[in-house]
Scaffold this active site. Structure first.
Site, short mmCIF file in Angstrom:
data_model
loop_
_atom_site.label_atom_id
_atom_site.label_comp_id
_atom_site.label_asym_id
_atom_site.label_seq_id
_atom_site.Cartn_x
_atom_site.Cartn_y
_atom_site.Cartn_z
N GLY A 240 0.76 -1.24 0.00
CA GLY A 240 0.00 0.00 0.00
C GLY A 240 0.79 1.28 0.00
O GLY A 240 0.22 2.36 -0.20
N GLU A 275 3.97 -6.82 1.89
CA GLU A 275 3.54 -7.17 0.53
C GLU A 275 3.60 -5.95 -0.39
O GLU A 275 2.59 -5.58 -1.00
CB GLU A 275 2.10 -7.70 0.56
CG GLU A 275 1.87 -8.93 1.41
CD GLU A 275 0.38 -9.30 1.48
OE1 GLU A 275 -0.47 -8.55 0.96
OE2 GLU A 275 0.08 -10.35 2.07
N GLY A 277 3.98 -3.75 -3.64
CA GLY A 277 3.94 -3.95 -5.09
C GLY A 277 4.44 -2.69 -5.78
O GLY A 277 5.56 -2.60 -6.27
N ARG A 278 3.58 -1.67 -5.72
CA ARG A 278 3.88 -0.41 -6.42
C ARG A 278 5.24 0.17 -6.02
O ARG A 278 5.98 0.65 -6.87
CB ARG A 278 2.78 0.59 -6.08
CG ARG A 278 2.81 1.85 -6.91
CD ARG A 278 1.82 2.90 -6.36
NE ARG A 278 0.53 2.37 -6.04
CZ ARG A 278 -0.53 2.38 -6.86
NH1 ARG A 278 -0.43 2.91 -8.05
NH2 ARG A 278 -1.68 1.88 -6.48
N ARG A 314 -4.64 2.75 -16.17
CA ARG A 314 -4.74 3.43 -14.87
C ARG A 314 -5.48 4.77 -14.96
O ARG A 314 -6.16 5.18 -14.03
CB ARG A 314 -3.35 3.67 -14.25
CG ARG A 314 -2.64 2.38 -13.80
CD ARG A 314 -1.56 2.65 -12.76
NE ARG A 314 -2.12 2.99 -11.48
CZ ARG A 314 -2.07 4.17 -10.92
NH1 ARG A 314 -1.41 5.14 -11.51
NH2 ARG A 314 -2.63 4.39 -9.75
N TYR A 318 -8.74 5.03 -12.75
CA TYR A 318 -8.61 5.77 -11.49
C TYR A 318 -8.34 7.27 -11.70
O TYR A 318 -8.00 7.97 -10.75
CB TYR A 318 -7.45 5.22 -10.63
CG TYR A 318 -7.31 3.73 -10.65
CD1 TYR A 318 -8.23 2.92 -9.99
CD2 TYR A 318 -6.27 3.12 -11.34
CE1 TYR A 318 -8.11 1.54 -10.02
CE2 TYR A 318 -6.14 1.75 -11.37
CZ TYR A 318 -7.07 0.96 -10.71
OH TYR A 318 -6.95 -0.40 -10.75
N CYS A 345 -11.70 3.20 -29.30
CA CYS A 345 -12.98 3.87 -29.53
C CYS A 345 -13.77 4.04 -28.24
O CYS A 345 -14.82 3.42 -28.04
CB CYS A 345 -13.79 3.08 -30.55
SG CYS A 345 -12.84 2.82 -32.03
N GLU A 346 -13.23 4.82 -27.34
CA GLU A 346 -13.87 5.11 -26.05
C GLU A 346 -13.41 6.50 -25.64
O GLU A 346 -12.23 6.85 -25.78
CB GLU A 346 -13.36 4.15 -24.95
CG GLU A 346 -13.64 2.69 -25.17
CD GLU A 346 -14.97 2.24 -24.60
OE1 GLU A 346 -15.63 3.01 -23.87
OE2 GLU A 346 -15.35 1.09 -24.91
N TYR A 374 0.98 -2.01 -12.16
CA TYR A 374 -0.40 -1.98 -12.65
C TYR A 374 -0.49 -1.38 -14.06
O TYR A 374 -1.43 -0.66 -14.39
CB TYR A 374 -1.30 -1.23 -11.64
CG TYR A 374 -1.16 -1.76 -10.25
CD1 TYR A 374 -1.63 -3.04 -9.94
CD2 TYR A 374 -0.50 -1.04 -9.24
CE1 TYR A 374 -1.46 -3.57 -8.66
CE2 TYR A 374 -0.34 -1.57 -7.96
CZ TYR A 374 -0.81 -2.83 -7.69
OH TYR A 374 -0.65 -3.35 -6.43
#
Ligand code: LLP
Length: 420
Positions: A240, A275, A277-278, A314, A318, A345-346, A374
């Site tokens: 985190g 743990e 990650g980022r 991402r 977010y 196409c979004e 991510y």
């Protein structure tokens, strides 16, 4: 910018490799990771835990490329996995199964069985239903299942609501108020071996107070458990820790984080599992892309890049902001305000809005920064755009560590049933 990702003679380098050397032989878009940055981040994280009995279980979901996991294995790291697939990746990369925790709110029976038959450090259990499922499988296999419960401390981590996990109305963990009773129940199950406790309150957290409050609640629960004769070996405090993506982001102080853990949880005679990650991979990666078109509308300039939200999501998911820098800095550094958008196409296929970027023409190469976590793992083949390559750089060498599939490889997985 990280010191391993820098300009030399106006050219962008990752370690000792000019990124243009890669674009010369490989079609954009693609990810590039610096192995040295991963080593440095891991080393810094480890150093902040000096004096603590600890184990770093890198959170595989952040970036699960085998080359990344192999780097972690060489550094002595373990893994936090959330699927049999991630577990198998970790083993293939050489991570010791005794350093693997199996997390996740919806583990399946075949995953539990295969991992239990093999080996692991602990299952991080998120419900009574899951406890009973694991127990049944353990009886069938005649194995002791090492477990910890993930508790939900009902704490607001102060992060984006889509990556907050420690509040009572999030789906994660067992309510901390019920923990004692659930531990007691588990202690009566013959094939369940209680080894730990686990918590993870969210991601991209910069406010250390949220961690402090969590650790204090955990400490209290650990004493309560001790009083009913449930002794733990491991305290897993999840990941985190946030990183600085832009000047608007606060960077949590790693040293202070380490000190906090030591102060509150360091004297309980337990091993602390982390743990991250980022923090380990976030700033190790760039996404290299080419400007396809420079298009003006009435009151806007758009840069349309060959990278889209399917390659890097991402921003769409977010609202994350990732800086964009040119591979080759012109002698005169002029910037313009652009909306940087992908070809998908979004409307959510928008990376930056009204953002100052070096003045660009079609064909110019750019790099999005800090996409090592991510990034590739969240990509898809939406619009039948093949998954993009990943490259790892180490010192003056680079290697394609995941290649782009051919169209036939994509189509060969599909069938047209012959109904008649
Ligand atoms: N442990 C558990 C149980 C987790 O669920 C996560 C992340 C981690 C560890 C690692 O957290 P980190 O140290 O990376 O913050 N896709 C989102 C982030 C989702 C995080 C999911 N869980 C994003 O791109 O911001």
């Amino acid at each position: 910018m990280n010191k391993q990702i820098f300009y030399k003679l106006n050219q962008l380098f990752v370690e000792d490799v000019a990124v243009s050397e890669i674009t010369n032989g490989l079609r954009t878009p693609f990810y590039v990771y610096s192995r040295t940055v991963i080593e440095e981040n891991f080393g810094r994280f480890k150093k902040s835990l000096e004096g603590l009995d600890s184990i770093i279980c890198y959170s595989v979901k952040a970036n699960s490329n085998l080359s990344v996991l192999e780097t972690i294995a060489k550094l002595g790291g373990g893994a936090d996995v959330v699927s049999l697939g991630e577990y198998k990746r970790a083993l293939r990369a050489g991570i010791d199964p005794k350093k693997i925790v199996f997390s996740g709110v919806g583990k399946q029976d075949f995953e539990i069985a295969e991992i239990l038959r093999s080996s692991l450090l602990q299952f991080n259990i998120e419900s009574v239903s899951e406890l009973e499922m694991i127990h049944k499988i353990a009886i069938r296999l005649n194995k002791q299942a090492p477990i910890a419960f993930r508790v939900n401390p009902d704490i607001d981590a102060g992060t984006h609501e889509n990556i907050s996990t420690g509040k009572a109305d999030n789906k994660f963990g067992i309510p901390i108020a019920d923990a004692k009773e659930i531990y007691q129940y588990a202690s009566k199950l013959s094939k369940i071996k209680i080894v730990g406790i686990d918590v993870h309150i969210g991601s991209q957290i910069s406010d250390l107070n949220a961690f402090r409050q969590t650790f204090v609640n955990l400490e209290k629960l650990i004493y309560d458990l001790k009083n009913i004769n449930i002794k733990l070996e491991n305290i897993d405090i999840g990941g985190g820790l946030g990183i600085k993506y832009t000047d608007d982001d606060l960077e949590p102080d790693l040293q202070k984080y380490g000190t906090l853990v030591k102060q509150i949880l360091g004297n309980l005679n337990c091993r602390i599992i982390f743990e991250p990650g980022r923090y380990i991979v976030g700033n190790s990666g760039i996404l290299v892309t080419k400007v396809l078109h420079n298009k003006k509308s009435q009151n806007k300039s758009f840069l349309i890049t060959d990278a889209g939200m399917n390659d890097f999501s991402r921003t769409a998911l977010y609202g994350a902001v990732h800086r964009l820098i040119p591979l080759s800095k012109g002698k005169i550094q002029k910037t313009e305000l652009y909306d940087v958008v992908g070809p998908v196409c979004e409307t959510t296929d928008t990376f930056l809005k009204n953002y100052p970027v070096a003045k660009a023409e079609a064909g110019d190469f750019f790099a999005f920064l800090d996409v090592g976590a991510y990034g590739a793992v969240l990509s898809s083949e939406y619009n039948t755009r093949p998954l993009i390559p990943e490259i790892m750089v180490y010192k003056n060498r680079f290697e394609i560590v995941r290649s782009r599939p051919t169209y036939d490889e994509i189509f060969d997985k599909e069938v047209m049933p012959k109904w008649e």
